[in-house]
Each structure stands twice: as structure tokens, then as C-alpha cells.
Design an enzyme around this catalytic site. Structure first.
Site, short mmCIF file in Angstrom:
data_model
loop_
_atom_site.label_atom_id
_atom_site.label_comp_id
_atom_site.label_asym_id
_atom_site.label_seq_id
_atom_site.Cartn_x
_atom_site.Cartn_y
_atom_site.Cartn_z
CD GLU A 86 -7.74 -2.19 11.18
OE1 GLU A 86 -7.67 -3.30 10.63
OE2 GLU A 86 -7.33 -1.13 10.68
NE ARG A 144 -1.06 4.46 9.24
CZ ARG A 144 -2.36 4.11 9.20
NH1 ARG A 144 -2.86 3.66 8.06
NH2 ARG A 144 -3.12 4.23 10.26
NE ARG A 166 -1.70 -1.93 11.75
CZ ARG A 166 -2.49 -0.86 11.75
NH1 ARG A 166 -3.63 -0.89 12.44
NH2 ARG A 166 -2.17 0.22 11.09
CB SER A 223 -11.42 -4.44 8.77
OG SER A 223 -10.99 -3.29 9.44
NE ARG A 227 -3.83 -2.18 2.32
CZ ARG A 227 -4.65 -2.51 3.31
NH1 ARG A 227 -4.70 -1.76 4.39
NH2 ARG A 227 -5.42 -3.57 3.22
#
Length: 430
Positions: free
Chosen positions: A349, A277, A391, A352, A262
Site C-alpha cells: 500500500e 513503517r 514508500r 489510501s 505515528r
């Protein structure tokens, strides 16, 4: 993609659902373009009927010797041919414009989704585990003595730039162990089929899951046109792209461990410390392809699959349902699972789990043939992280940290670490 027939039938309901996402009404522009497209098609069909009638009359005029009528009819046939081609081109242009317009409009939230503007309005629905009471000030993952030698951001920056990490030794092994553990749980206990899928995909595959055309800047494209996947949701969901399956084929449940890429185009300045990130990271993804009647229950099932990984690792977490302003483009309902990170003293987070209804299926033209007969129907698609490996690594390191800088590893990971239960302050396995 949205169903144009549903928008024609209930434009006010369509706009009301978009308003919950904070968007202005879209149905007037959609219906105007749709009406113009349909008008072109109708005029082309009328011109085709006139051409067919004139073509039949040409022969009769020729046979009767009426040369003037013959020439008039022949000219009319040629004129109608040109008119039909022009109208068909106009209809194609308007159809493409309508498709582009619909492609840029997000999915409609389910009625049970809480309204809100951003993550502050998300609603907690579940909490598991009690954050550990430390008798010292807990550190963030990159500050721990146990990982200092095994998590190298400086060398990664030399190789690739910012937001990359070079892992080695015990840290690299723990990262690998986590992915293996997740795959084993999902395949052996949760009934998912493991897939090793491409990480380079074509435009239409990115379009199918909603990354294109609106979010191209969030991903990386190669010089020959392939896209590096932002998540293996893209590869796994598109297994049914442009396919009609039998109803008995459903549900299909897939999992894959893959590299993900990403650009983080909209996150400048956020989470720059550590590996929270990154531009390149790994995830174990879950994707389900279901019958429309099963998708709500399937989302609950997928959520429990993801939560179960954290429970096995003894990581405290909370589950929230995202509000209308925080949901992703393709989702109708999303649950976020947030792991407790003591170094930040907050939940972050880590997964999801979203249901998309038939939104992606329409973009992919993915359908099933009902067992009782009838026209093929669109499948429903769901996706969820099970989990984000990097994560999860952070959560394991921070929750297992000791005052001397070592890290105690969750018991379920010991077999994956060669029976070792600890990373020493020197960064070795013990």
C-alpha cells in the site's frame, strides 16, 4: 459522528450497517441514553413553565394581601429554580455521555462495499503496468549498494531509537525530489491548492477527523497538550472546522507536503526492516471538501490523481477497494493503491483514498449554505495520500535497481535531480 435522528428513525438499518463491520448492535444503548436525555430536557422545560407561572402569580398574591399564598408561591419559584438547574445538569451529563458513545462508533460503510474480515477480502478493481522481469534476484531497498551510504538506520537509532532513518546525499535528494514532483503535478495539473499547514494541533482538531478519543495511543502528544499530526489530513480537513461556507465555495481541493508522526502502537514486529513503517515520515496529502452530491465523483477524481503519480513514475500498481473489515474508522469507502515492490515480490500500500460522507463534518460542525436558500447542510470530506513519499522512494529504488547495485531514475524526475538519471553503486548522482 452519527446523526442521532437517523438512528431514531432507522435503528435496525444502523445496526445492520455496523454488523457488516463485525460490530454488535449499538442502537439499544444509544436510544436508551437519548431517551433519558430528552426526558430530562422535557422535565426541565415543564419545570420552567411551572416556575414562570408561579413567578407571575407571586405578584398577584402580594397585591391581594394573601401572605400565605405569596410565601407558598415564592418557595415554589425557588424550588423550581433548583429543580431546573439539577435537570439541566443531568441533561448535559447525558448529552456528553451520548456524544462520547457516538464518537467511538465507526462510520457506516456504503452498500457497495464488499464484506470481509481483513485485507485478504479486499477486491482488486484495477491494475496498471507489468512488473519488470529481472535477470538477477532483486533486492529490497535497504540492501541496494546505491543506498547503503545514504540510508542510515544505525545512526538514526542512536539519535531517536528504532523506526527512524537518516537519509543523506543522493537518497535524500531523491526523497525531496519526489515530494516536489508530486506537489507540482497536483497543483499544476490536478487543480489542488497547495497549503503549508501546522503539524501541531489541538485536541478538538484531532477529534474533528476521528483520531480522538479512540485512537490517541496511535499519535504523539507534547507535554503542553498539542498533538503531532499523523497525516496532514488532520490540518487540511479542519480548515472548515466550525464554519459555514457558501455553496459556491465548494468543492475545495487542498494538498500539502508534511512531516507525519505515528506511534505504530498496534504494529509491533511488523515491517521492522528498512523504512517501510516509520514513526516519522513524509506524505503529500490530498483533501477535498465537497457538496454531498459531488463526493462520489470526487473520490474517483482523487483516486486518478494518486494513480497518475505512479504512472508518471512508471511504477506498476494495483488498486483495491477495501472490504468492510479493513476500512478505517472514519471511512465509508476506501480505495487502496498498492505499488509493486520487486524486493518483496509483492504489492504494498502506497495510498489510501477515502470518502467519509458527513461523518467528519458532524464532528467538526462544518456546513455549507445552499445557494437556493434553506438551512445549512453538512459538507462531505475526502482524503487521500498523493503519495506517501517514503514508500514511493522505496518503489522507485527497487523498480529502478540494476544488477551492479545502481538505480536508474524515472525520466520525469531527471529535472528535479539536476539532470542526473542514475544513482551509482557508490551512492553518487550520475
Amino acid at each position: 459522528m452519527h446523526d442521532i435522528r437517523a438512528i431514531r428513525e432507522t435503528p435496525d438499518a444502523f445496526d445492520a450497517a455496523l454488523a457488516r463491520r463485525g460490530l454488535a448492535p449499538q442502537s439499544p444503548a444509544i436510544l436508551a441514553l437519548d431517551e433519558a436525555r430528552r426526558a430530562c430536557i422535557a422535565r426541565a422545560e415543564a419545570a420552567q413553565a411551572e416556575r414562570n407561572a408561579a413567578s407571575k402569580a407571586v405578584g398577584r398574591a402580594k397585591a391581594s394581601g394573601d401572605e400565605a399564598e405569596f410565601e407558598r408561591l415564592r418557595a415554589l419559584v425557588s424550588e423550581k429554580k433548583e429543580e431546573i438547574a439539577r435537570l439541566e445538569d443531568e441533561a448535559k451529563d447525558k448529552d456528553a455521555a451520548l456524544r462520547d458513545l457516538l464518537s467511538g462508533i465507526p462510520n457506516l460503510p456504503y452498500d457497495d462495499i464488499p464484506e470481509g474480515a481483513d485485507e485478504a477480502d479486499n477486491v482488486e478493481i484495477h491494475r496498471w503496468g507489468k512488473p519488470r522481469d529481472f535477470d538477477f534476484q532483486p533486492k529490497e531497498h535497504y540492501e541496494l549498494a546505491a543506498v547503503q551510504g545514504g540510508m542510515d538506520f544505525e545512526t538514526a537509532a542512536k539519535l531517536s531509537g528504532s523506526r527512524f532513518v537518516l537519509m543523506s546525499g543522493a537518497v535524500a535528494r531523491l526523497h525531496r525530489a519526489l515530494a516536489q514532483f508530486m506537489l507540482d503535478i497536483h497543483t499544476l495539473e490536478n487543480g489542488l491548492t497547495e497549503v503549508n499547514a501546522p503539524v501541531l494541533v489541538r485536541d478538538d482538531i484531532m477529534y474533528g477527523t476521528g483520531q480522538l478519543p479512540k485512537f490517541g495511543e496511535d499519535s504523539y502528544q507534547t507535554t503542553n497538550g498539542w498533538w503531532l499530526i499523523p497525516t496532514s489530513e488532520v490540518s487540511l480537513t479542519n480548515i472548515v472546522n466550525d464554519t459555514i461556507v457558501e455553496e459556491s465555495y465548494l468543492p475545495r481541493r487542498y494538498t500539502a507536503h508534511s512531516l507525519c508522526f505515528r506511534s505504530e502502537a498496534g504494529s509491533a514486529g511488523r515491517d521492522t526492516a528498512g523504512m517501510l513503517r516509520q514513526h516519522q515520515f513524509e506524505k503529500v496529502e490530498m483533501v477535498s471538501i465537497t457538496h454531498p452530491d459531488q463526493s462520489d465523483e470526487e473520490q474517483k477524481r482523487m483516486l486518478r490523481c494518486a494513480e497518475g503519480i505512479l504512472e508518471a513514475l512508471q511504477i506498476p500498481y494495483r488498486t483495491v477497494v477495501l472490504c468492510t473489515g479493513d476500512m478505517g474508522f472514519g471511512a465509508r469507502r476506501t480505495y487502496d493503491i498498492e505499488a509493486w515492490l520487486p524486493g518483496q515480490n509483492t504489492y504494498r500500500e502506497i495510498s489510501s483514498v477515502s470518502t467519509c460522507g458527513d461523518f467528519q463534518a458532524r464532528r467538526m460542525n462544518a456546513r455549507f449554505r445552499p445557494a437556493g436558500g434553506g438551512k445549512p447542510e453538512f459538507v462531505h470530506t475526502l482524503n487521500g495520500s498523493g503519495l506517501a513519499v517514503g514508500r514511493c522512494l522505496i518503489a522507485v529504488l527497487e523498480n529502478g535497481q540494476q544488477e551492479d547495485g545502481s538505480v536508474l531514475l524515472p525520466q520525469v524526475l531527471h529535472p528535479y535531480m539536476g539532470g542526473r538519471s542514475r544513482i551509482t553503486p557508490e551512492g553518487t548522482l550520475d
